[in-house]
Design a protein around this motif. Structure first.
Motif, PDB file in Angstrom:
ATOM      1  N   THR A  27       0.808  -1.218   0.000  1.00 15.85           N
ATOM      2  CA  THR A  27       0.000   0.000   0.000  1.00 15.85           C
ATOM      3  C   THR A  27       0.841   1.268   0.000  1.00 15.85           C
ATOM      4  O   THR A  27       0.402   2.292  -0.507  1.00 15.85           O
ATOM      5  CB  THR A  27      -0.929   0.053   1.225  1.00 15.85           C
ATOM      6  OG1 THR A  27      -0.131   0.099   2.413  1.00 15.85           O
ATOM      7  CG2 THR A  27      -1.871  -1.128   1.253  1.00 15.85           C
ATOM      8  N   SER A  31      -1.373   3.331   7.497  1.00 20.55           N
ATOM      9  CA  SER A  31      -2.793   3.208   7.857  1.00 20.55           C
ATOM     10  C   SER A  31      -3.515   2.269   6.899  1.00 20.55           C
ATOM     11  O   SER A  31      -4.299   1.408   7.322  1.00 20.55           O
ATOM     12  CB  SER A  31      -3.481   4.572   7.831  1.00 20.55           C
ATOM     13  OG  SER A  31      -2.924   5.405   8.803  1.00 20.55           O
ATOM     14  N   ASP A  32      -3.253   2.432   5.598  1.00 21.06           N
ATOM     15  CA  ASP A  32      -3.860   1.545   4.610  1.00 21.06           C
ATOM     16  C   ASP A  32      -3.365   0.118   4.801  1.00 21.06           C
ATOM     17  O   ASP A  32      -4.115  -0.837   4.591  1.00 21.06           O
ATOM     18  CB  ASP A  32      -3.546   2.010   3.186  1.00 21.06           C
ATOM     19  CG  ASP A  32      -4.281   3.284   2.812  1.00 21.06           C
ATOM     20  OD1 ASP A  32      -5.259   3.637   3.499  1.00 21.06           O
ATOM     21  OD2 ASP A  32      -3.865   3.926   1.826  1.00 21.06           O
ATOM     22  N   GLU A  34      -2.531  -1.372   7.608  1.00 22.18           N
ATOM     23  CA  GLU A  34      -3.261  -1.987   8.721  1.00 22.18           C
ATOM     24  C   GLU A  34      -4.659  -2.417   8.280  1.00 22.18           C
ATOM     25  O   GLU A  34      -5.108  -3.511   8.615  1.00 22.18           O
ATOM     26  CB  GLU A  34      -3.343  -1.023   9.897  1.00 22.18           C
ATOM     27  CG  GLU A  34      -2.002  -0.806  10.572  1.00 22.18           C
ATOM     28  CD  GLU A  34      -2.036   0.279  11.641  1.00 22.18           C
ATOM     29  OE1 GLU A  34      -3.105   0.895  11.857  1.00 22.18           O
ATOM     30  OE2 GLU A  34      -0.986   0.496  12.263  1.00 22.18           O
ATOM     31  N   ASP A  35      -5.318  -1.558   7.514  1.00 25.02           N
ATOM     32  CA  ASP A  35      -6.655  -1.899   7.006  1.00 25.02           C
ATOM     33  C   ASP A  35      -6.591  -3.105   6.077  1.00 25.02           C
ATOM     34  O   ASP A  35      -7.441  -4.002   6.128  1.00 25.02           O
ATOM     35  CB  ASP A  35      -7.276  -0.717   6.266  1.00 25.02           C
ATOM     36  CG  ASP A  35      -7.630   0.438   7.188  1.00 25.02           C
ATOM     37  OD1 ASP A  35      -7.702   0.231   8.416  1.00 25.02           O
ATOM     38  OD2 ASP A  35      -7.834   1.550   6.665  1.00 25.02           O
ATOM     39  N   LEU A  36      -5.571  -3.110   5.213  1.00 25.22           N
ATOM     40  CA  LEU A  36      -5.413  -4.206   4.262  1.00 25.22           C
ATOM     41  C   LEU A  36      -5.182  -5.528   4.990  1.00 25.22           C
ATOM     42  O   LEU A  36      -5.827  -6.536   4.690  1.00 25.22           O
ATOM     43  CB  LEU A  36      -4.250  -3.917   3.305  1.00 25.22           C
ATOM     44  CG  LEU A  36      -3.939  -4.998   2.276  1.00 25.22           C
ATOM     45  CD1 LEU A  36      -5.118  -5.223   1.343  1.00 25.22           C
ATOM     46  CD2 LEU A  36      -2.697  -4.612   1.482  1.00 25.22           C
ATOM     47  N   GLN A  38      -5.939  -6.269   8.079  1.00 24.30           N
ATOM     48  CA  GLN A  38      -7.149  -6.623   8.822  1.00 24.30           C
ATOM     49  C   GLN A  38      -8.181  -7.280   7.902  1.00 24.30           C
ATOM     50  O   GLN A  38      -8.782  -8.297   8.254  1.00 24.30           O
ATOM     51  CB  GLN A  38      -7.751  -5.382   9.484  1.00 24.30           C
ATOM     52  CG  GLN A  38      -8.935  -5.683  10.370  1.00 24.30           C
ATOM     53  CD  GLN A  38      -8.549  -6.510  11.581  1.00 24.30           C
ATOM     54  OE1 GLN A  38      -7.508  -6.286  12.183  1.00 24.30           O
ATOM     55  NE2 GLN A  38      -9.366  -7.467  11.940  1.00 24.30           N
ATOM     56  N   SER A  39      -8.354  -6.728   6.714  1.00 25.42           N
ATOM     57  CA  SER A  39      -9.308  -7.306   5.760  1.00 25.42           C
ATOM     58  C   SER A  39      -8.872  -8.703   5.328  1.00 25.42           C
ATOM     59  O   SER A  39      -9.697  -9.611   5.234  1.00 25.42           O
ATOM     60  CB  SER A  39      -9.432  -6.407   4.532  1.00 25.42           C
ATOM     61  OG  SER A  39      -9.985  -5.174   4.885  1.00 25.42           O
ATOM     62  N   THR A  42      -9.418 -11.141   8.126  1.00 25.22           N
ATOM     63  CA  THR A  42     -10.839 -11.446   8.256  1.00 25.22           C
ATOM     64  C   THR A  42     -11.235 -12.521   7.255  1.00 25.22           C
ATOM     65  O   THR A  42     -11.912 -13.497   7.603  1.00 25.22           O
ATOM     66  CB  THR A  42     -11.692 -10.172   8.041  1.00 25.22           C
ATOM     67  OG1 THR A  42     -11.328  -9.212   9.036  1.00 25.22           O
ATOM     68  CG2 THR A  42     -13.166 -10.472   8.113  1.00 25.22           C
ATOM     69  N   ASN A  69      -6.114  -5.398  -2.319  1.00 19.37           N
ATOM     70  CA  ASN A  69      -5.445  -4.161  -2.730  1.00 19.37           C
ATOM     71  C   ASN A  69      -5.792  -3.807  -4.176  1.00 19.37           C
ATOM     72  O   ASN A  69      -6.008  -2.639  -4.496  1.00 19.37           O
ATOM     73  CB  ASN A  69      -3.931  -4.304  -2.549  1.00 19.37           C
ATOM     74  CG  ASN A  69      -3.237  -2.964  -2.467  1.00 19.37           C
ATOM     75  OD1 ASN A  69      -3.773  -2.016  -1.907  1.00 19.37           O
ATOM     76  ND2 ASN A  69      -2.064  -2.885  -3.024  1.00 19.37           N
ATOM     77  N   TRP A  72      -9.084  -2.253  -4.177  1.00 17.55           N
ATOM     78  CA  TRP A  72      -8.998  -0.883  -3.676  1.00 17.55           C
ATOM     79  C   TRP A  72      -8.446   0.059  -4.747  1.00 17.55           C
ATOM     80  O   TRP A  72      -8.887   1.196  -4.860  1.00 17.55           O
ATOM     81  CB  TRP A  72      -8.148  -0.824  -2.424  1.00 17.55           C
ATOM     82  CG  TRP A  72      -8.791  -1.429  -1.207  1.00 17.55           C
ATOM     83  CD1 TRP A  72     -10.057  -1.939  -1.102  1.00 17.55           C
ATOM     84  CD2 TRP A  72      -8.192  -1.606   0.069  1.00 17.55           C
ATOM     85  NE1 TRP A  72     -10.269  -2.420   0.157  1.00 17.55           N
ATOM     86  CE2 TRP A  72      -9.155  -2.229   0.907  1.00 17.55           C
ATOM     87  CE3 TRP A  72      -6.954  -1.311   0.597  1.00 17.55           C
ATOM     88  CZ2 TRP A  72      -8.898  -2.539   2.235  1.00 17.55           C
ATOM     89  CZ3 TRP A  72      -6.693  -1.626   1.919  1.00 17.55           C
ATOM     90  CH2 TRP A  72      -7.655  -2.230   2.727  1.00 17.55           C
TER      91      TRP A  72
END
Length: 158
Positions: A27, A31-32, A34-36, A38-39, A42, A69, A72
């Motif tokens: 990314t 911040s992105d 961490e989101d990536l 986490q997704s 999941t 990614n 996104w």
């Protein structure tokens, strides 16, 4: 069920840091990243009982991160607009800053080139593995990595 939860928790605790580094390289933004991650975790958790080969978990999570990614990128490409002026880049002569310069140069690469570089040199994947992961031909991997390396060399000339 509790055993699976604990097994997943152990996996995340042991591999989370390394996977976050990969996400950050993909990314270019903490911040992105961490989101990536986490997704991707999941998706991994939801598929946990279907993943029989636990030795391939890293590959599963990496592939999930690449796929997410890419999704996104497709959504964001309409949200980002180029600027007429580039920001002024400070001159750094301290060798310790070379790593930071490399990270910044990688972040400036187009998404596909950045992904290929991360998988090739950070994850040490072979060209055929990268081709399978990204769903492209080996020749495309070779040319993508070659163009990315040329761009990085140009960005990092002292």
């Amino acid at each position: 069920m509790i055993v699976e939860h604990e097994e997943f928790r152990t996996y995340v605790l042991s591999r989370g840091t390394a996977l976050l580094r990969v996400a950050n390289q993909l990314t270019g933004n903490p911040s992105d990243a961490e989101d990536l991650l986490q997704s991707a975790l999941t998706k991994t958790y939801l598929a946990w009982d279907r993943i029989k080969d636990r030795s391939s978990l890293d590959g599963y999570v990496r592939r999930a991160m690449v796929n997410i990614n890419i999704s996104w990128w497709r959504r964001r490409k309409f949200e980002e607009y180029p600027s007429e002026e580039l920001p002024e880049v400070p001159v750094q002569h301290d060798p310790r800053h070379r790593y930071d310069e490399l990270e910044q140069a990688i972040e400036r690469l187009p998404a596909r080139q950045r992904t290929a570089i991360v998988l090739r040199y950070y994850e040490d994947m072979t060209e055929p593995e990268i081709a399978r992961t990204l769903g492209i031909s080996v020749g495309t991997v070779k040319s993508t990595v070659s163009r990315a390396m040329a761009k990085l060399r140009g960005d990092l000339v002292v």
